[in-house]
Design a protein around this motif. Sequence first.
Motif, PDB file in Angstrom:
ATOM      1  N   SER A  57      10.076  -1.553  -0.869  1.00  0.00           N
ATOM      2  CA  SER A  57       8.729  -1.968  -1.265  1.00  0.00           C
ATOM      3  C   SER A  57       8.790  -2.868  -2.490  1.00  0.00           C
ATOM      4  O   SER A  57       9.610  -2.662  -3.388  1.00  0.00           O
ATOM      5  N   THR A  69       5.051 -11.071   1.821  1.00  0.00           N
ATOM      6  CA  THR A  69       6.458 -11.107   1.452  1.00  0.00           C
ATOM      7  C   THR A  69       7.205 -11.614   2.665  1.00  0.00           C
ATOM      8  O   THR A  69       7.182 -10.980   3.731  1.00  0.00           O
ATOM      9  N   TYR A  86      14.990  -8.824   6.872  1.00  0.00           N
ATOM     10  CA  TYR A  86      13.779  -8.716   7.675  1.00  0.00           C
ATOM     11  C   TYR A  86      12.867  -9.891   7.361  1.00  0.00           C
ATOM     12  O   TYR A  86      12.731 -10.271   6.194  1.00  0.00           O
ATOM     13  N   ASP A  88       8.930 -11.928   7.835  1.00  0.00           N
ATOM     14  CA  ASP A  88       7.563 -11.510   7.545  1.00  0.00           C
ATOM     15  C   ASP A  88       6.876 -10.827   8.710  1.00  0.00           C
ATOM     16  O   ASP A  88       5.859 -10.158   8.526  1.00  0.00           O
ATOM     17  N   ILE A  91       7.220  -7.087   7.852  1.00  0.00           N
ATOM     18  CA  ILE A  91       6.847  -6.645   6.516  1.00  0.00           C
ATOM     19  C   ILE A  91       5.326  -6.656   6.410  1.00  0.00           C
ATOM     20  O   ILE A  91       4.669  -7.619   6.807  1.00  0.00           O
ATOM     21  N   CYS A  93       1.842  -6.026   3.894  1.00  0.00           N
ATOM     22  CA  CYS A  93       1.377  -6.024   2.514  1.00  0.00           C
ATOM     23  C   CYS A  93       0.002  -5.361   2.437  1.00  0.00           C
ATOM     24  O   CYS A  93      -0.890  -5.679   3.238  1.00  0.00           O
ATOM     25  N   CYS A 103       4.143  -4.769  -0.792  1.00  0.00           N
ATOM     26  CA  CYS A 103       4.651  -5.155   0.522  1.00  0.00           C
ATOM     27  C   CYS A 103       5.839  -4.270   0.881  1.00  0.00           C
ATOM     28  O   CYS A 103       6.746  -4.074   0.060  1.00  0.00           O
ATOM     29  N   THR A 104       5.853  -3.752   2.101  1.00  0.00           N
ATOM     30  CA  THR A 104       6.902  -2.819   2.512  1.00  0.00           C
ATOM     31  C   THR A 104       7.544  -3.248   3.822  1.00  0.00           C
ATOM     32  O   THR A 104       6.900  -3.838   4.688  1.00  0.00           O
ATOM     33  N   GLY A 105       8.826  -2.938   3.934  1.00  0.00           N
ATOM     34  CA  GLY A 105       9.590  -3.185   5.153  1.00  0.00           C
ATOM     35  C   GLY A 105      10.740  -2.203   5.203  1.00  0.00           C
ATOM     36  O   GLY A 105      10.876  -1.345   4.332  1.00  0.00           O
ATOM     37  N   THR A 130      14.272 -11.146  -2.335  1.00  0.00           N
ATOM     38  CA  THR A 130      12.958 -11.179  -1.706  1.00  0.00           C
ATOM     39  C   THR A 130      12.268 -12.509  -2.002  1.00  0.00           C
ATOM     40  O   THR A 130      12.563 -13.178  -2.995  1.00  0.00           O
TER      41      THR A 130
END
Length: 256
Positions: A57, A69, A86, A88, A91, A93, A103-105, A130
Amino acid sequence: MRLALLGAGVALAATAIGATNAQADGSSGNITIHKVVVNGGKPVVVGTTKVVSAKVSVTASDDSGIAETTYFAAFGPTPNYAQIWYDDGEITCVAASATTSTCTGTLTFDPQASTGFVGNNAAATWNLATLVSANDDDAFVLDAAATFKVQRYSKLTVDASPEPVKKGKTVTVTGKLSRANWEDNKYHGYVNQSVKLQFRKKGSNTYTTVKTIKSDATGNLRTTVTASVDGYFRYSFAGTTTTPKVNATGDFVDVR
């Protein structure tokens, strides 16, 4: 898109960190990255077969708000340089305010994938990069947004005998310390490592250290103690920078 690791069980350990525009490798505008977290700050340990995922994150802000992100990228050491990433499309946000979003992935590590890297040298410090974009088209690139460690899954066994044993007689405690080898996807003994022999009296919840020994040239452990009361013996390994700590499951000895 995502690239996985070849021949490498891995673990991630990272703490939340702060970042400012001064740390940017390339930026435009006023984006600020406030916090980067990999796997909640806890190690992720992978062995020789199981695929493991680690959540990433990034919390960032801009006057216009955060649009996305674009990627997370994890870069391994050289030789056998590796990258997993990864884009977008994977991911998401979530806005905490008009200016700030998180933003998480997920980074996925597969020890038996057909792309990535090979070699135990991957058990080292990695970098997470990132790229964050704002609604006004500002962009912020960090090639070292966070660092984390990749480690090799460890195993530890114990066997105390004879069972039962007479009070005052000798108990022999054997075991083995091993860890994932990413060159053949098997477990091999971890040699010349300090390991604690611990004992927990029947009815107690606490282990105490009896002595410390070292694993031999094949990772095997062997020592003796004098039987006194009923209880559980286990071996305990504190871990190293490349290998996580591990405790063997206690083996009960009935003293008569």
